[in-house]
Design a protein around this motif. Structure first.
Motif, PDB file in Angstrom:
ATOM      1  N   GLU A 239       0.822  -1.205   0.000  1.00  0.00           N
ATOM      2  CA  GLU A 239       0.000   0.000   0.000  1.00  0.00           C
ATOM      3  C   GLU A 239       0.860   1.262   0.000  1.00  0.00           C
ATOM      4  N   ASP A 240       2.119   1.145   0.422  1.00  0.00           N
ATOM      5  CA  ASP A 240       2.996   2.319   0.464  1.00  0.00           C
ATOM      6  C   ASP A 240       3.601   2.569  -0.906  1.00  0.00           C
ATOM      7  N   LEU A 241       3.703   3.837  -1.273  1.00  0.00           N
ATOM      8  CA  LEU A 241       4.224   4.218  -2.583  1.00  0.00           C
ATOM      9  C   LEU A 241       5.671   3.781  -2.787  1.00  0.00           C
ATOM     10  N   PRO A 242       6.590   3.900  -1.803  1.00  0.00           N
ATOM     11  CA  PRO A 242       7.979   3.474  -2.040  1.00  0.00           C
ATOM     12  C   PRO A 242       8.108   2.020  -2.480  1.00  0.00           C
ATOM     13  N   GLU A 243       7.286   1.114  -1.939  1.00  0.00           N
ATOM     14  CA  GLU A 243       7.373  -0.296  -2.327  1.00  0.00           C
ATOM     15  C   GLU A 243       6.909  -0.498  -3.766  1.00  0.00           C
ATOM     16  N   ARG A 244       5.844   0.197  -4.141  1.00  0.00           N
ATOM     17  CA  ARG A 244       5.381   0.075  -5.528  1.00  0.00           C
ATOM     18  C   ARG A 244       6.413   0.649  -6.487  1.00  0.00           C
ATOM     19  N   GLN A 245       7.058   1.740  -6.083  1.00  0.00           N
ATOM     20  CA  GLN A 245       8.107   2.309  -6.930  1.00  0.00           C
ATOM     21  C   GLN A 245       9.292   1.355  -7.043  1.00  0.00           C
ATOM     22  N   ARG A 246       9.642   0.678  -5.945  1.00  0.00           N
ATOM     23  CA  ARG A 246      10.735  -0.303  -5.991  1.00  0.00           C
ATOM     24  C   ARG A 246      10.416  -1.415  -6.976  1.00  0.00           C
ATOM     25  N   ARG A 247       9.186  -1.911  -6.942  1.00  0.00           N
ATOM     26  CA  ARG A 247       8.794  -2.989  -7.845  1.00  0.00           C
ATOM     27  C   ARG A 247       8.770  -2.527  -9.305  1.00  0.00           C
ATOM     28  N   ARG A 248       8.416  -1.271  -9.504  1.00  0.00           N
ATOM     29  CA  ARG A 248       8.436  -0.747 -10.879  1.00  0.00           C
ATOM     30  C   ARG A 248       9.864  -0.606 -11.386  1.00  0.00           C
ATOM     31  N   ARG A 249      10.744  -0.088 -10.549  1.00  0.00           N
ATOM     32  CA  ARG A 249      12.124   0.161 -10.967  1.00  0.00           C
ATOM     33  C   ARG A 249      12.865  -1.136 -11.267  1.00  0.00           C
ATOM     34  N   MET A 250      12.512  -2.223 -10.592  1.00  0.00           N
ATOM     35  CA  MET A 250      13.234  -3.469 -10.806  1.00  0.00           C
ATOM     36  C   MET A 250      12.800  -4.180 -12.092  1.00  0.00           C
ATOM     37  N   GLN A 251      11.797  -3.663 -12.793  1.00  0.00           N
ATOM     38  CA  GLN A 251      11.380  -4.268 -14.064  1.00  0.00           C
ATOM     39  C   GLN A 251      11.169  -3.233 -15.168  1.00  0.00           C
TER      40      GLN A 251
END
Length: 779
Positions: free
Chosen positions: A216-228
């Motif tokens: 639910e936190d934006l930093p985790e979603r950004q991490r998942r986006r950056r890794m792909q």
């Protein structure tokens, strides 16, 4: 009528000035240097996109990335026309219809805005408030266009040609193949495959950045986006791996690697089985961490030392550092790897690296191979020389400063010779040639003088052809009278980097021994022959000497190419003679050094050293002249056919205990060779004698599929039965092609049949070969 002058229209529509007409020996290149603009310029349908919009493949196809599509131009050496312009086949890959959505693990129906836990100060609510303040902001479509393209090496698709990897601005990485020449097919979506792999692993890779809290936190979603989210991708050279068969035998299998650099610094290494066909060709995908923050660019480093190959990946950062990372290729034959990363540049100086090229050279002082790594950093060129000595890996680096007044817009390097080309947006192109010192390297700098029509243009990208014959440039209108144009038209223009004489010399001394792989050089020679209406005297003389000394089939094919282009130039001259004014002085068509007519029938003794003159009425080529060139062409084609027949019969003899009824018409080929009383080749006659002993009295004739009558082998091009049914013969196996589908040579020279499952491996290898007349692949 003499040779065309440089200022005369190529199509011959301007009446020549007979008083100032140059002599046949006048070279239009004199005074112009090697830089000449070639037509046509190719207009792009939309503005270019990406940092390096141009990319040139090893099989002479040029890709230009734009906001709506990838425009693809394939240069062809047309031997059936007399147009002096570049002959190109154009295709395109449109931007995908669907939007690429990266998987981050959200449940179906759940929006990426979060699970309803936004606070008034959270980024999510801020985005919502911005969309309220700015009507339509929430419905702004994602960016369209292509970020980068990369060509694979030769031999990767089912036709033995190059694959194209493309990356869109919305992070879709796709591999395309050109299977039927006029259409590109998406073979696999690697972004989707990688997303599925990450989802299976819970978006947690060993040694990678740990999760940054709940989804639910934006930093985790950004991490998942950056890794792909891919930044760049590059192909390795073709590798060979060993695969264990069902009978426990090891079989060599060709593979190729595609390295993909992600936004978070991860490197995904895809391994594909060759030929690459679809998703099933994916063998594996491994992820390694680069440790580079803000990664921006990627390149393969491949180094050969003492018969063994070393491989690694060069990663550059948008804040400065450059390093080589080891890539473990345990399953690949003949490869070893670095033990630890090698830092090429460690300063975080905030100067971004946006292009890297790695060039393999031979060090004249150290007497060993070396690697020259060059990187565009702002307006500077970073270079690093790597070589292996007894002391280990030596690294020497520095910068070339003051190259351009503005940042380097694009950089390219020739595959052979080590020349590097850089350009800036103001239209300045520099050529840098490495010059070795005892341990380091220095660069000779030259500014390319742009020809009329290119000078003053704004540059967006450059690319050099595989053998350094042409430089392609993406240009738009520059500033005119201090004013910027209201609208810009983007086009790809071509200029020469070598003269036709230089190209001819390289073709004669080439170690490649393949005309198709040297299409750019061959096109320059074609242009000169069409323009001068003769084969250059020095080229003809040296080619005759080399053919007589070596008997190389490559040189025979080069001779055939020259004769065919000469024939086209004479056809054009005959057409022009209907309206050109006649001259009182007639000139000899083809003469030898003593000025006598050359009456030798053998193509090896034919000489065009006297140049093309005017013998027929009105200045056109006479029927006698045309017949003479046709006779040369047929003689060379017959020689090449007999040489290939010998190779095919050799395979038949080696791979059959008793010469059974294979798909190769063995008896017909033998009888065809023996029927020519002028063909005196003792090796061929001995081989045919051995084959006849194996065959005993069996003939294994071919039969017409329509009337079941015997198809006699009387012509290498076609087979005709007694009822008049005509079938074309395969240029590789000489079997009559009696199916509705067959493959055709790239230059429309010949056809070949498709392999069938019952064919043994040695016949399939024969059918994988190129055209015996022009080295072109068959589709």
């Amino acid at each position: 009528m003499a040779a065309l002058s440089p200022d005369r229209a190529p199509d011959g529509e301007t009446e020549p000035d007979t008083e100032s007409e140059p002599e046949p020996d006048t070279d239009p290149w004199v005074g112009l240097g090697p830089i000449v603009k070639r037509e046509p310029a190719v207009k792009l349908p939309s503005p270019v996109s990406g940092l390096e919009p141009l990319s040139w493949s090893e099989d002479h196809r040029l890709s230009a990335s734009s906001t709506s599509s990838i425009s693809l131009m394939e240069i062809l050496c047309d031997v059936h026309g007399c147009n002096q312009d570049l002959v190109m086949q154009r295709t395109s890959i449109p931007f995908p219809d669907s939007i690429c959505e990266l998987k981050v693990g959200l449940e179906e129906g759940e929006s990426e805005g979060g699970g309803g836990k936004e606070t008034p100060d959270s980024p999510e609510s801020q985005c919502l408030s911005d969309s309220v303040k700015t009507p339509g902001a929430a419905s702004v479509p994602p960016q369209t266009g292509f970020k980068y393209t990369s060509w694979s090496p030769l031999g990767c698709d089912t036709n033995g040609r190059c694959l194209l990897a493309s990356l869109t601005l919305d992070n879709r990485l796709t591999v395309y193949g050109n299977l039927n020449r006029l259409q590109w097919t998406a073979l696999v979506d690697l972004t989707e495959l990688y997303g599925e792999m990450l989802e299976e692993k819970g978006y947690s890779l060993p040694g990678a950045e740990p999760p940054l809290g709940p989804l639910e936190d934006l930093p985790e979603r950004q991490r998942r986006r950056r890794m792909q989210s891919p930044v760049r991708m590059e192909w390795s050279s073709v590798c060979t791996t060993q695969q264990v068969q069902m009978n426990n035998e090891c079989k060599d299998v060709g593979t190729v690697l595609l390295a993909v650099l992600m936004e978070n610094g991860d490197l995904a290494i895809w391994q594909f089985k060759l030929p690459f066909e679809d998703k099933d060709s994916v063998l594996s995908c491994n992820t390694i961490q680069s440790g580079v923050s803000a990664p921006s660019v990627l390149a393969w480093w491949e180094y050969e030392h003492s018969g063994r190959k070393m491989s690694g990946l060069i990663v550059g950062s948008s804040v400065g550092p450059v390093r080589i990372l080891p890539v473990n290729l345990k399953a690949v034959k003949g490869y070893f790897t670095l033990r630890q990363p090698v830092v090429l540049w460690q300063e975080t100086d905030q100067i971004p690296v946006h292009n890297i090229k790695c060039i393999s050279l031979f060090h004249p002082y150290q007497k060993c191979n070396c690697s020259l790594v060059v990187a565009a950093r702002g307006s500077h060129l970073f270079w690093c020389l790597l070589l292996i000595s007894k002391a280990g890996l030596n690294v020497h680096n520095s910068h070339v400063t003051g190259l351009h007044t503005t940042p380097i817009m694009s950089m390219t390097a020739s595959r052979y010779g080590g020349s590097i080309f850089t350009c800036s947006a103001d239209g300045v192109v520099k050529k840098l040639t490495p010059i070795f010192t005892d341990m380091a390297v220095m660069f000779k700098q030259e500014e390319i003088n742009m020809p009329e029509g290119v000078i003053g243009s704004r540059l967006h990208g450059i690319g050099v052809s595989p053998n350094g014959a042409y430089l392609a440039l993406v240009t738009t209108e520059g500033v005119t009278n201090g004013q910027v144009p209201v609208s810009r038209a983007f086009q790809v223009q071509f200029i020469t980097l070598k003269t036709p004489d230089d190209a001819a010399a390289e073709l004669l001394e080439s170690m490649v021994q393949n005309l198709f792989k040297q299409t750019d050089l061959l096109d320059l020679v074609r242009w000169k022959v069409l323009r001068d209406r003769r084969i250059p005297p020095m080229l003809q003389e040296e080619l005759d000497d080399k053919v007589h000394a070596t008997g190389s089939t490559y040189l025979w094919r080069f001779k055939l190419f020259l004769f065919r282009v000469l024939y086209q130039s004479l056809q054009k001259m005959s057409a022009e003679s209907h309206w050109l004014p006649s001259h009182e002085d007639t000139k000899v068509f083809i003469v030898d050094e003593e000025g006598e007519d050359n009456s030798e029938d053998s193509p090896a003794g034919a000489s065009a050293s006297g140049g093309v003159g005017l013998k027929g009425p009105g200045g056109g080529a006479s029927d006698e002249q045309m017949s003479e060139v046709i006779a040369w062409i047929e003689a060379v084609e017959s020689h090449l056919t007999r040489e290939h027949m010998k190779r095919v019969l050799g395979e038949v003899y080696l791979h059959t205990w008793i010469t059974e009824n294979t798909s190769i018409p063995t008896r017909g080929v033998c009888d065809f060779l023996m029927s020519d009383p002028t063909y005196e080749d003792r090796a061929a006659r001995v081989l045919i004698g051995h084959i006849f002993k194996k065959m005993n009295k069996q003939t294994f004739p071919e039969y017409c599929s329509l009337c079941k009558e015997v198809l006699p082998f009387t012509d290498r091009r076609q087979a005709v039965c007694c009822n008049g049914h005509i079938w074309l013969r395969c240029v590789l196996s000489y079997q009559a092609c009696q199916t509705l589908t067959f493959r055709r040579c790239l230059l429309q020279d010949s056809i070949a049949r498709y392999p069938v499952p019952e064919d043994p491996d040695w016949i399939k290898r024969i059918l994988q070969g190129p055209c015996t007349f022009c080295d072109s692949p068959l589709f």
